[in-house]
Design an enzyme around this catalytic site. Structure first.
Site, PDB file in Angstrom:
ATOM      1  N   TRP A 139       0.880  -1.187   0.000  1.00 56.51           N
ATOM      2  CA  TRP A 139       0.000   0.000   0.000  1.00 56.51           C
ATOM      3  C   TRP A 139       0.911   1.229   0.000  1.00 56.51           C
ATOM      4  O   TRP A 139       1.821   1.319   0.826  1.00 56.51           O
ATOM      5  CB  TRP A 139      -0.859  -0.045   1.263  1.00 56.51           C
ATOM      6  CG  TRP A 139      -1.849   1.060   1.440  1.00 56.51           C
ATOM      7  CD1 TRP A 139      -2.694   1.577   0.495  1.00 56.51           C
ATOM      8  CD2 TRP A 139      -2.134   1.763   2.661  1.00 56.51           C
ATOM      9  NE1 TRP A 139      -3.488   2.542   1.056  1.00 56.51           N
ATOM     10  CE2 TRP A 139      -3.165   2.682   2.382  1.00 56.51           C
ATOM     11  CE3 TRP A 139      -1.628   1.703   3.960  1.00 56.51           C
ATOM     12  CZ2 TRP A 139      -3.692   3.528   3.352  1.00 56.51           C
ATOM     13  CZ3 TRP A 139      -2.160   2.543   4.910  1.00 56.51           C
ATOM     14  CH2 TRP A 139      -3.173   3.448   4.619  1.00 56.51           C
ATOM     15  N   ASP A 164      -0.600  -5.599   9.388  1.00 55.58           N
ATOM     16  CA  ASP A 164      -1.651  -4.676   8.965  1.00 55.58           C
ATOM     17  C   ASP A 164      -2.846  -5.526   8.567  1.00 55.58           C
ATOM     18  O   ASP A 164      -2.773  -6.310   7.622  1.00 55.58           O
ATOM     19  CB  ASP A 164      -1.147  -3.830   7.786  1.00 55.58           C
ATOM     20  CG  ASP A 164      -2.179  -2.791   7.338  1.00 55.58           C
ATOM     21  OD1 ASP A 164      -3.382  -3.038   7.506  1.00 55.58           O
ATOM     22  OD2 ASP A 164      -1.766  -1.745   6.804  1.00 55.58           O
ATOM     23  N   LYS A 217     -13.447  -1.224   6.291  1.00 56.07           N
ATOM     24  CA  LYS A 217     -13.978  -2.115   5.248  1.00 56.07           C
ATOM     25  C   LYS A 217     -14.916  -3.149   5.847  1.00 56.07           C
ATOM     26  O   LYS A 217     -15.965  -3.434   5.297  1.00 56.07           O
ATOM     27  CB  LYS A 217     -12.846  -2.826   4.517  1.00 56.07           C
ATOM     28  CG  LYS A 217     -11.498  -2.131   4.568  1.00 56.07           C
ATOM     29  CD  LYS A 217     -11.233  -1.212   3.408  1.00 56.07           C
ATOM     30  CE  LYS A 217      -9.972  -0.395   3.679  1.00 56.07           C
ATOM     31  NZ  LYS A 217      -9.562   0.416   2.567  1.00 56.07           N
TER      32      LYS A 217
HETATM   33  N1  KET Z   1      -3.854  -0.629   5.543  1.00 58.08           N
HETATM   34  C1  KET Z   1      -4.073  -1.021   4.280  1.00 58.08           C
HETATM   35  C2  KET Z   1      -3.315  -2.179   3.740  1.00 58.08           C
HETATM   36  C3  KET Z   1      -5.020  -0.345   3.506  1.00 58.08           C
HETATM   37  O1  KET Z   1      -5.224  -0.782   2.269  1.00 58.08           O
HETATM   38  C4  KET Z   1      -5.706   0.756   4.030  1.00 58.08           C
HETATM   39  C5  KET Z   1      -6.648   1.519   3.196  1.00 58.08           C
HETATM   40  C6  KET Z   1      -5.454   1.122   5.356  1.00 58.08           C
HETATM   41  C7  KET Z   1      -4.502   0.423   6.070  1.00 58.08           C
HETATM   42  C8  KET Z   1      -6.129   2.271   6.031  1.00 58.08           C
HETATM   43  O2  KET Z   1      -7.429   2.018   6.423  1.00 58.08           O
HETATM   44  P1  KET Z   1      -8.178   2.901   7.527  1.00 58.08           P
HETATM   45  O3  KET Z   1      -9.415   3.378   6.884  1.00 58.08           O
HETATM   46  O4  KET Z   1      -7.259   4.003   7.967  1.00 58.08           O
HETATM   47  O5  KET Z   1      -8.456   1.962   8.656  1.00 58.08           O
HETATM   48  N2  KET Z   1      -6.626   1.433   1.936  1.00 58.08           N
HETATM   49  C9  KET Z   1      -7.528   2.006   0.938  1.00 58.08           C
HETATM   50  C10 KET Z   1      -7.917   3.425   1.167  1.00 58.08           C
HETATM   51  C11 KET Z   1      -6.758   4.365   1.356  1.00 58.08           C
HETATM   52  O6  KET Z   1      -5.811   4.365   0.557  1.00 58.08           O
HETATM   53  O7  KET Z   1      -6.819   5.133   2.327  1.00 58.08           O
HETATM   54  C12 KET Z   1      -6.895   1.790  -0.442  1.00 58.08           C
HETATM   55  O8  KET Z   1      -5.812   1.210  -0.545  1.00 58.08           O
HETATM   56  O9  KET Z   1      -7.518   2.192  -1.433  1.00 58.08           O
END
Ligand code: KET
Length: 397
Positions: free
Chosen positions: A130, A211, A246
């Site tokens: 990511w 993660d 999610k």
């Molecule tokens: N870790 C990973 C691997 C991840 O894909 C995301 C979010 C997060 C953490 C953060 O999630 P939070 O909502 O802070 O609990 N990914 C998607 C959204 C973004 O980039 O913020 C994405 O990869 O599209």
């Protein structure tokens, strides 16, 4: 005064999602950001989450500050979700869990802690990962280095190369690992591979940082916590940031947590204390509302099974879309192998489409993919999957 402030280049995911919002075309298709959309193309309000929120609102009274580490009922519920209520590490008081502003907040708070107490450690991240992992940890002042992970030639995991690299890593390096549904590749370690990884982590005294952002989108809610429980079972000390964005479709509520498994309860007390100090310096304490919804869903005997069934339905709908996309594309381009759509797991498929091909998909067809070639298959639905397949076939032809 601010002439030295340079323009922001934008974020590869969030800025693309904003561009999608501004695109006036009515037939545009958003496969960019990691958000689950339902078959009507909407972000679902899960019935279990809705019911929990109504209960929480009906009972809400005064709004005091939460403690720095968050609400006790949320923290306990998260520990039980990740490790199981009966896990020996939980029972022994060795697990510290704090409520964070999304799992992003958990990564950041954990990164700050690592910078302070392991100042010479490097953060090892998978190639690829990511995009924000690098940004968050470098923002904490931690250098990042990649370890081999994905093989574009075969579309599979370079497990031997990954192990070999970790065997060479400096002691006390931090190894960022996706607990399930690897972003962006959709390629995960098997259970046997996790088990093979353990002795390498132990021998090199590496510190895992898991993660877990897509719990429930792989095999199931408990199944996707396999790596967390395994590392706990073997007695490793490690970090895990987990998200409800999610799994509960609660993106904007920013519900996440950071857990740290410590060698003993006395160290856990001090780790919690320093986490609190860090949070106090950053944002003082987390918000109240979303965490209470999460805690209610996780602990209410009626809502919990409802939620588990809703997560299963989201996971299964994604599978259906993977098959549909695979079948249509295979029919359109018979010489090409699209089996990766079926084997990759979670919200994403790594398509191998080049940045230029992604640009063309966006400009010519209104189909938005991240320029790495990552497709959020959770954005596909019965009304857009054929159009997506046609557009992808056109740029591949
Ligand atoms: N870790 C990973 C691997 C991840 O894909 C995301 C979010 C997060 C953490 C953060 O999630 P939070 O909502 O802070 O609990 N990914 C998607 C959204 C973004 O980039 O913020 C994405 O990869 O599209």
């Amino acid at each position: 005064m601010f002439q030295h402030v340079e323009a922001y280049a934008g974020d590869p995911i969030l800025s693309l999602n904003e561009a999608f919002g501004k695109d006036p075309r009515t037939d545009k298709i958003n496969l960019s950001i990691g958000i689950y959309f339902d078959d009507a193309g909407k972000i679902p309000m899960l019935p279990s989450v809705r019911a929990a929120e109504l209960q929480v609102v009906a009972e809400a009274g005064a709004r005091p500050y939460l403690p720095m580490e968050g609400a006790a009922n949320f923290r306990t519920a998260v520990q039980h979700l990740l490790f199981g209520a009966e896990h020996p590490a939980v029972k022994a008081g060795r697990v510290v869990t704090i409520q964070t502003v999304g799992s992003s907040g958990g990564l950041k708070v954990g990164g700050d802690f690592i910078k302070r107490y392991f100042p010479t450690s490097t953060m090892l991240i998978s190639d690829p990962t990511w995009d924000n992992h690098r940004a968050v940890f470098e923002g904490c002042g931690l250098p990042t280095q990649i370890y081999p992970y994905y093989d574009p030639a075969t579309g599979s995991l370079r497990f031997d190369a990954m192990l070999a690299a970790l065997k060479q890593a400096e002691k006390k390096s931090i190894v960022l690992l996706h607990a399930c549904c690897h972003n962006p590749t959709g390629v995960d370690l098997t259970r046997a591979q996790w088990e093979q990884l353990v002795p390498v982590l132990q021998e090199r005294e590496l510190i895992p940082f898991l993660d877990l952002a897509y719990q429930g989108y792989g095999d199931g809610i408990t199944e996707d916590a396999f790596a967390v429980r395994l590392l706990g079972d073997v007695g490793l000390s490690f970090f895990v940031a987990n998200s409800f964005s999610k799994s509960m479709s609660l993106y904007g509520e920013r519900c996440g947590a950071l857990s740290v498994v410590c060698p003993d309860a006395a160290q856990a007390v001090n780790v919690l204390g320093q986490m609190k100090a860090n949070i106090r310096r950053n944002y003082s304490n987390p918000p109240l509302h979303g965490g209470q919804i999460v805690a209610r869903v996780l602990t209410d005997p009626e809502l919990r099974p409802m939620w588990e069934a809703e997560v299963a339905a989201m996971r299964e709908r994604i599978q259906t879309m993977r098959h549909k996309l695979h079948d249509v594309l295979s029919a359109k381009l018979p010489g090409k192998d699209f089996s990766y759509f079926l084997t990759q797991r979670g919200m994403f498929s790594y398509t191998g489409l080049t940045a230029d091909q992604c640009d063309r998909l966006k400009e010519q067809f209104g189909v938005y993919l991240v320029r790495s070639g990552r497709m959020c298959v959770a954005g596909l639905n019965t009304s857009n999957v054929e159009a997506t397949a046609s557009a992808v076939a056109a740029v591949l032809a």
